[in-house]
Structure formats: structure tokens, C-alpha cells
Design a protein around this motif. Sequence first.
Motif, PDB file in Angstrom:
ATOM      1  N   UNK A 142       2.871  16.436 -11.402  1.00  0.00           N
ATOM      2  CA  UNK A 142       1.891  17.428 -11.858  1.00  0.00           C
ATOM      3  C   UNK A 142       2.411  18.821 -11.588  1.00  0.00           C
ATOM      4  N   UNK A 143       2.792  19.010 -10.345  1.00  0.00           N
ATOM      5  CA  UNK A 143       3.261  20.337  -9.960  1.00  0.00           C
ATOM      6  C   UNK A 143       4.410  20.790 -10.838  1.00  0.00           C
ATOM      7  N   UNK A 155       0.825  -1.201   0.000  1.00  0.00           N
ATOM      8  CA  UNK A 155       0.000   0.000   0.000  1.00  0.00           C
ATOM      9  C   UNK A 155       0.856   1.247   0.000  1.00  0.00           C
ATOM     10  N   UNK A 161       2.203   2.197  -3.282  1.00  0.00           N
ATOM     11  CA  UNK A 161       1.242   2.866  -4.159  1.00  0.00           C
ATOM     12  C   UNK A 161       0.997   4.290  -3.698  1.00  0.00           C
ATOM     13  N   UNK A 201       1.521   7.790  -5.774  1.00  0.00           N
ATOM     14  CA  UNK A 201       0.600   8.913  -5.920  1.00  0.00           C
ATOM     15  C   UNK A 201       1.260  10.232  -5.544  1.00  0.00           C
ATOM     16  N   UNK A 255       3.322  11.136  -8.254  1.00  0.00           N
ATOM     17  CA  UNK A 255       2.499  11.647  -9.348  1.00  0.00           C
ATOM     18  C   UNK A 255       2.138  13.096  -9.127  1.00  0.00           C
ATOM     19  N   UNK A 256       1.731  13.385  -7.886  1.00  0.00           N
ATOM     20  CA  UNK A 256       1.319  14.755  -7.585  1.00  0.00           C
ATOM     21  C   UNK A 256       2.473  15.725  -7.798  1.00  0.00           C
ATOM     22  N   UNK A 312       5.257  24.520 -17.586  1.00  0.00           N
ATOM     23  CA  UNK A 312       4.452  25.138 -18.635  1.00  0.00           C
ATOM     24  C   UNK A 312       4.287  26.626 -18.367  1.00  0.00           C
ATOM     25  N   UNK A 313       4.180  26.953 -17.096  1.00  0.00           N
ATOM     26  CA  UNK A 313       4.019  28.343 -16.717  1.00  0.00           C
ATOM     27  C   UNK A 313       5.258  29.147 -17.132  1.00  0.00           C
ATOM     28  N   UNK A 344       5.295  19.762 -13.827  1.00  0.00           N
ATOM     29  CA  UNK A 344       4.903  20.018 -15.211  1.00  0.00           C
ATOM     30  C   UNK A 344       4.201  21.362 -15.320  1.00  0.00           C
ATOM     31  N   UNK A 345       3.320  21.597 -14.354  1.00  0.00           N
ATOM     32  CA  UNK A 345       2.559  22.837 -14.409  1.00  0.00           C
ATOM     33  C   UNK A 345       3.473  24.049 -14.303  1.00  0.00           C
ATOM     34  N   UNK A 346       4.402  23.942 -13.398  1.00  0.00           N
ATOM     35  CA  UNK A 346       5.322  25.078 -13.237  1.00  0.00           C
ATOM     36  C   UNK A 346       6.123  25.283 -14.513  1.00  0.00           C
TER      37      UNK A 346
END
Lengths: 502, 636
Positions: B626-627, B612, B615, B619, B622-623, B633-634, B629-631
Motif C-alpha cells: 500500500x505504502x 499464523x 499470514x 499482512x 500488504x501494508x 502515485x504521489x 503504491x501510494x508513494x
Amino acid sequence: MTFPWLTFLGLLPLVGGVLLFLPMGRGAARTLGLVFSGVTLAVAIAVTALHVGGADLAVQVPWIRAFGAWWALDVDGMGLAMVLMTAVLTPIVLLAEWEPPAMRWSAQAFFALVLILEGLSLFVFMANDVLLFYLFFEATLIPTYFLIVGFGGVRRSYAAVKFLLFSLAGGLIMLASVVGVYVVGAAQGVPSYLVSDLAAVRFDGDLGRWLMLGFLIAFVVKAPMVPLHTWLPDAAEHSTPGTATLLVGVLDKIGTFGMIKLCLGLFPEASLWITPFMVWFAVISIIWGALGAIGSRNLMRLVAYTSVSHFGFMVLGIYAFTTASMTGSIFYMLNHGFSTAAMFLVVGFMAKRTGSYDIAAYGGVQKVAPVLAGVLLVSGLATLSLPGLAPFVSEFMVIAGTWTRYPVVTAVSIIGVVLAAVYILRMYQRTMTGPVTDETAARFTGRDLTGIEKAVMVPIIGVLLVLGFYPQPAVQLVEPTAKATLAYVGTTDPAPVVKGAK
Amino acid sequence: MILLETIAEPVAATGMFTWAWTMIAVPAIVAGLLLLAGKLSDAWGHLVATAAVFWSFAIAVCLFAEQLLAPATERAVAAPAYTWFSVGEWTFQVGLLVDQLSILFAMLITGVGGLIHVYSIGYMSHDPRRRRFFAYLNLFIAAMLLLVLADNYLILFVGWEGVGLASYLLISFWQHKPSAAAAGTKAFVMNRVGDLGMLMAISTMLAMFGSSKFTEVNAGAASTEPMWATLIGLFLLLGACGKSAQVPLQAWLLDAMEGPTPVSALIHAATMVTAGVYLVVRSHALFEAAPTAQMAVIIVATVTLLAGAWIGTSQDDIKKVLAGSTMSQIGYMMLAAGIGPAGYAFAIFHLLTHGFFKANMFLGAGSVMHGMNDDVDMRHYGALSKVMKVTFLTFAMGYLAIIGFPFFSGYFSKDHIIEAAFADNTFIGVCALIGAGITAFYMTRLMLMTFFGEKRWQPGVHPHESPKVMTIPLIILAILSVGAGIVLNFWIQEWLAPAVGNHPHELSLVPTPVGWMTMAVVALGVVAAWLVFGRSSIPVTAPATNNPITLAGRNVLFGDQVNDFLFVSPTTALATGIDTTDARGIDRMVDGGAQAFGGLSTQMRRLQTGYARSYALTMVFGALVVGAVLILTQLG
């Protein structure tokens, strides 16, 4: 600033869940859990009253300015219906699992996890920001995983991992789209994750289709559609009835909820493009799920398969793009929560007495436990959509609405209505009728439903009956969502063919 | 004679008509009460239930009286209750339509229903679950009244499903018997096949007219495209076939005899199974716009009236003979309904008289069974006319009525149908005529085997007359079997004309040529039966035979075998196949994927311990992605 009702509503059960991790007595833990879920229900009702009264409940606070993420919550008719369903089902599930299975984790842990799951689910249904939605969407997996692995049946680890893998795979694909949505939005001068902002962004052509597919695949796994449904029967079979109720009744609704709110709400063009495919896949799910239920030898699997079939109807109604069919789908999302809860919980009561979910382990129960049998029958009749019980109204709306666009597809799909009668009544016949078996006599004599068990079933059946005889308020609650979505997508209902008839 | 081509709009409910909804609500509430109160109401439940039905009957009679007093154009009364739901442009009212057609049904259902309730007090007196039985009966009455009183097809369908449920519950009432439980399931499932037709019909109506109200549908029927009008007609026919046990959805009715006999009398003879006839007559405007659908109704009806009669000739179970007969008689009604304006009134006429004489005979059969320790095999009967006088005499009235003995009720109603059939098509007329002959044959056989000849009673059986609570309903029904025909004969056509748009024509008591022919054929049937069964003794076990006609009749024309081959076996095979596909096919592929993921997680486990958490880490990871990648792109 007005009171942030929606934030409060979602935080309440989370706080309750966290409190329950503190050391305390078993009795105190259960009482605390029930109190928190009860207060949450009261707040959910208050929120509904405010919404119906016309109050603007939206919460919108900048969260991560760097990439336009907001702590944005709002409810429309559909969101509210889901919030209410979650808030009503949680205390019922807690009551039904008052005594979790022996040899597993403690009741305190169960109550804590259920409350955390409730809070996260509420936030998913209220989130008005795509990133926020995604985070809560993924976060619900954690308590669910532990609910299966901590309290389930013999093969609980296998089922839990399978559930997690399917969900994570869907979630990862969705993540790509979540990122992509922002990139496209930023390129068009809308660097925001707010659903209302993104609705103004045009996601055209192939790119739009790929982004939409990313969301859709995650939702198709969630609202299990054939062939991505196989995790559900296993997860249901190897978890407790209470967990299965929340899993199928509440969490899977995020799938259909997301299709309407995000797939249709952000990608109208791509959604119309995928329609022929989705309509037929929905029909396949309806028939496949029903046949799977007929073939099931295990009661929990049977109920899970009926849900695959019913989710097929919901998806069909969504992608038929008529007011009636989509309103029917949303109303079905609500009704299905209760009919499935009824089935899972009664089946749980049966297994509590015999220790088995096998249909073959029962026979002649009606004679010795008539109340239990009656409750199973009513739950079954709701599942097969008998008029007078709520699911009929929604199923009829889906069927009649879809018929106005796709008569042939609808005609094939309603074979599921006949198959529903087969899987429910055959199950009832095998378990409840016939001569009383020795096993039944030993296990059920003098052990009809207890007071707590009746207290669990009365509200569920009550809701099913009230919404069956007087669905109008609920239909009026959710219809605006369907109308707004259809207006956004730009479709209009087919007019009656015969002119001047009305 | 007045010819009303246009149907008058129903007038709003006033006075007594505002009570109409209590006809449905009272038995429905009593049913719920008896089921919820449990053992508390064991002592008096059956009395309350019976009173509830008589309440409905009283209201129905009062409404009928008011209609009689009103001018013909103001007899149809609309009594809306509340909006069930509305969505888009569609609104579905829970509303009642009390017109000339529905009031006759309401009186039949509550009148015969009331008598059967009284009879059941005696018949079920030794059953420990009598209260539950009465609750189900009341549920049935409420649902059936909703079916015939609804003012639109969707509410009709609610009643339609409600009677299906009541029928299911009552067929499998003695559910400790596996055969009864199976029969209930079978009836419900086969009815559901018919329900597909109903759902498709209502959906098509909504697509065509934007409403499922009778008035709106009737108004639009004439301007519907022929293809769609035909389809609606065929869909409705499918529904009617399910409920009314017409070929090809007939196989459930004989098994339905597993239910207690009062149930067979009320639901599977007098009322519910005639719902299909009601549906066709109620939808007459649609059928008139669809000649192909009318032809289909006639074909189904003719096949069924012969098939039912055929089955009736070969069964030894008294209830199954009567069930075959019911199929056949409903075939006659459907035939009349399919013929069109010339037949509607006669379909309803025969429906009413059949309701009386068939309920009479079913209850009579119940009385016989009561005296014979619940044995249903006619080969174990014989000579009962001497020991069960009231039962015999009342049964005889029903017998004379069904074979169409002059001036008994069936004489009027059936002869009109045969005549209308001849006027429509000679071949159909001949079939109807042959059916009448076979009816006379099998009913005479039943009479001879049950009430005449020598005693063939099993050891330990001591036949006796039933108590008064059972015989008094029999006597009342016998009187109706005798007299209802002549009372209704000169009245019903004109009464129904405004509601069903039939074309009344002159009737006289002097038989027409077709009438004489019918009598001759009936006499032939009676004599033939006497020659076979009256002169020689009846074997106690059915003699083995190679006669294909008898074999087919005994096996109910192999309906079950056909269904098994065409539907049940393929469905079972598919269901098993799906179980296998899900477990071995799809899952094997997914498990392959899982192993791949598992490999990945093994890598993870080098860093962490336990499933567990790894996994969870995925996650978190993964989060973070995301952060990041977003930064990025910004920045870009």
C-alpha cells in the motif's frame, strides 16, 4: 486543543491489552482486564453524553502528509451506537468467559486479546479516514484469529484459517479500491483520505462502480451474505461463545457499517446502480440463513445462521433507501449485537455443563434448570423479534420502510419472520422441553445459572427490554446518520399515497 | 334510531380515564414480579394475580359507567401514554382508545378472566408450578387488553404478539409432555403465518396513509385505491385467520387443548381467538372500501363454521369437541363481521354471549375432568348428571345457550347472524342454518355421552363434584349464559353504532320466519343426536368405520396432513438441502480456493514457520505494498 476523547477511548483497551502480556497472577490479570473494559465503558458513556450535548469530538491530525492520510476520528449516531455496543459487550464477554476452556491458552491471554480486539474495533467505528479505517479493519483479524485458534473447539485451526482466508481475500480487494480512491481523488485535486474530503470527489461511471465493488465485496464477506457466508457458521461453531459474540455481534457489523459509511458515503451513484442486486441478495440471505438455522444440528451454527438471516434484513434496509428502513438497519445493528450475545452466551452456559453443542444432547432441561431455560427463551424471543424486545422495533422499521418502495421484495423477505419462529421454538422444544433425560438429570440437577452467569445475562436482557419498550432515544440517536446518508445519496422517502390522509 | 355515518373524534382522557393504562400495567407488572420472585411468591402469587385482574375489571367497569353517563358523541376517549418511536414522517404512540367497542372487550376479558383466575386457584391447586401458571395468565390479560385498547394497529400488533406468547407458554405449560410442547410450537408458528398478514397490512397502511392510527386509517380508507384497499383487507383477514383459527390456519386450535383447561376456556374460547373478529370489526372502514375482501371474509367464515361443526361431531375428546365448536362459533362471528354494517353489532353480540357460554362449558369440562382423573375421553364418561349436579346444571345452561334455545343468550345473538346472512345471500344463509343444526347435533351428543346414559367409568375413577372455588365461577357464568342475551339484545346495536358504524334495526321478541326455521333445524339436530346416541349404549372404544365423513371429522379434516405436505416437508427438505449445499457445494469451491491459498502459504512457510505468522507476514507485506503504491502515485 481540547482533550482527544476519541483517541483516548480507543487507546484505553489497547493499553490494557498490552499490559496484560506482562507476567502476572491469574486473578490479577482478570481483575485488570475487567477494570480496563469497565473504564472504557465509562469513557464511551461520557463520549455519548458529550456528543448528545452537542460537543464536537472530531480529532484530525495529519499523519502521513505524503498521501493525505490523517489520524482522523469522529463519531456520528451510527458510530456512537456501535461504540457503545462494543463497550458494553466487552466486559460482559470477559465475565462470561471468566473460566476459559481447559487445555487451551490461559485466561490472561484471552482477556488480553479481547481488549486488543475491542480497541481496534472502536477505532474502526471511529475512523474518519479511509486508510485508517482500512488498517484497523485488517488489524482486527489478528486478535480474532488468535482468539479462535487459541481457545476454540476441536477443528479450531480449520475454522480460523477459513475465517482468515475469507477476510483477507475481501481485504485485498478492498485494498485495491483504497488505492484507487486516492488516485481518483488526487486527479481531481483532492489528495486526501479524509472521508469528508473524499465525499466531495465524484466517482463516476465504470471506475466508480469498480471502486465501490471493491469495498462492497469486503463488507459483504464481513456482514456475511449468501454465498460468502460459509466461514461464519464454522468460525462460530469452533470458537468459544465469547469469541463468537464479538465476532458476530461486533466485527460483522463493520460490514453493514462500512456499506453505509463508505459505499453509500463515497459512491452514491454506484450504490444506486447496485441496489436491485443487493435487495434481492439480501432477501436470499434472509431466507437462506433462516433455513440453514432450521437445518442446524449444532447450537452455535444455529445462532450463526440466524445472524446470516438478520444481516440480510440489515442490508435490505440499507439498500431500500428510506429513512425508516435505514434507521431500522442501524438500530438493528445495535440490537442484533445484544440478541446474538444473549443467544451465544446462554448456549455457552449450556455447553459448559454438558460439553456439547449438539441439540440432540439435550432434553427436558426446563424441569431441572428453569432459570437457564427462561433466559434461553427470552433470548430466543428477542432473536425471533417479538414485540417488547428491541429487535422487533428495528425489524419492523426495515420491513415497513422497504415496503414503501418494494412491496413484493418485502413480502418475500418476511417469510423469514415465520422461519424465525420455527428455528427458535424447535430448538427450544428439543433442548428444554419433554421428559428429563438421564444426561440432563446428571448434568443440570442443582446446576442452574450461577451468580456470575446471571450477572452476565441481566444487563443484556435489560438492554433488550429497555430498547424494546422505549426505543425512542436510540432511534433518535441513529436517525440523523440515515437522514444525512439519504440526503447525500439524493433520495427522498415515498410520500403517503392517499392524499390528505395526514 | 340515530344513524351516525361519521365517526366522532375521540375526546381527550380526563378523570377516571387517566387510570385506563393501569388496567394493562397492573397485571403486566404482577406477571413480571411472580416470574422474577421465584419460589418466594409460591404461597401468595395466585392471590396477587387474581387481585390484579379484578383491579383491571374494576377500572373497566368504572370507565364503562362513565361512558354510559356521557353523551354518545363523547364516549370514545383517547389516552396517549408516550411516544414509542418516531422515524422519518412516522410517529408511533403508545396510546389507548377506550370506546364503546373496546370497553365491552375490556370487561369481557377482565370479567371472564377474573372468574377463570378464581377457578384456577382450585383447578391448579395441586400443580407445583401454579405460581408460574398465574404469572402467564396475568401476562395474557395484560397483552389482550393492550390488543383491544390500542389506538393504532402497531400497538394492537404488540398486544397481538403478546397474547400469542402467552398462548404458547400456556399451551405448553405441561411441557414435560412432548405433545404439549409440540402443540405450543405449532400454535405459535401458525399464528406467525397470520402475523405476516398483519405486518403487510400495517406496512401498507403506512405507505398509504403515513400512519397506523385507527382514526387516520379510517379517514383515508374511502379514498384508497380499490386494489390496495382489497389487499389490506386480505392481509388483515390472513392475520385474523391465524389468531381466530379460521380455515386455512385452523389446525393449531385442537392441539391447543393440550393446555390446562382454564387456559382453553379463557384464551382458546372466550377471548384471544376472538381477536380476529375484533380486528375485522375495528377495520370496518377498510373492509367497506373493499367488497372483494368482505366477500373473502364471508367465504372463510362460512367454510370455517361448517368445518368446525363437522369436527365437533366426530371427536371423542370433550375438549376437542368444544374446540371444534369454538372454531365454528367464531365462524359465525366472522360471517357477521364480513356481512358489513348490518352485522357488526351482532358479531360483537355473539362474541360476548359466546364468551360467557363457552367459558362456562370449558370450565364445566374441566370440572368433569377434575372428577374423572383428568380423563378427557367422553366414551369413559356417562351418567355424570347424578354425581356432579352443579357442573351438570351449569353446563346445561351453556348447552341451551349455544344451541339457541329460545330466550337463552345464544338464541338472540346467533339468530340475528343467521338472519343477516339470509338477507345478504341465500346460499350463505342456508349454510349458517345447517351449521346451527349440526351445532345442536354435536352438543346434544356431548351432553348425552357425558351426563346421561350408563356409567362407562374406567376402574379406579370416582367422580365427585368440584370444590366451591371452581363451582361458583361456573354458576356466575351459567347465569350470564342464560341472561346476557336478553339484556344486551335491545341495547348493543345502538351502543356500538358510533364505534363501528353499523345500521341498527328494530328487533322484536317474536321470531321471524328465519327464526322459526332455525328453531326447527335445531330441534332436528337435537332429535337426530338423541336417535343416534341417546337410545343405545355408547361403545367404550370408538367403533371402526369406513364412513368418510366420520373419518375426516376424527382426523380434523386432515389439516395436519395438508400442512405437512404443503409446507412442513418442503421446508425441512430445503433446510437439509441448504446444510448440504453450504457444506459440500459452496465450501468445496472455497476449499479449492483455500488449497490454492494453502499452496501459496506453503511457499511462505519456506521463509517462515507456522501458519499464523505467515499470514501476519502477508499482512505486513500488504501494508508495505500500500505504502509503496501510494508513494508511487504521489510521484506520478
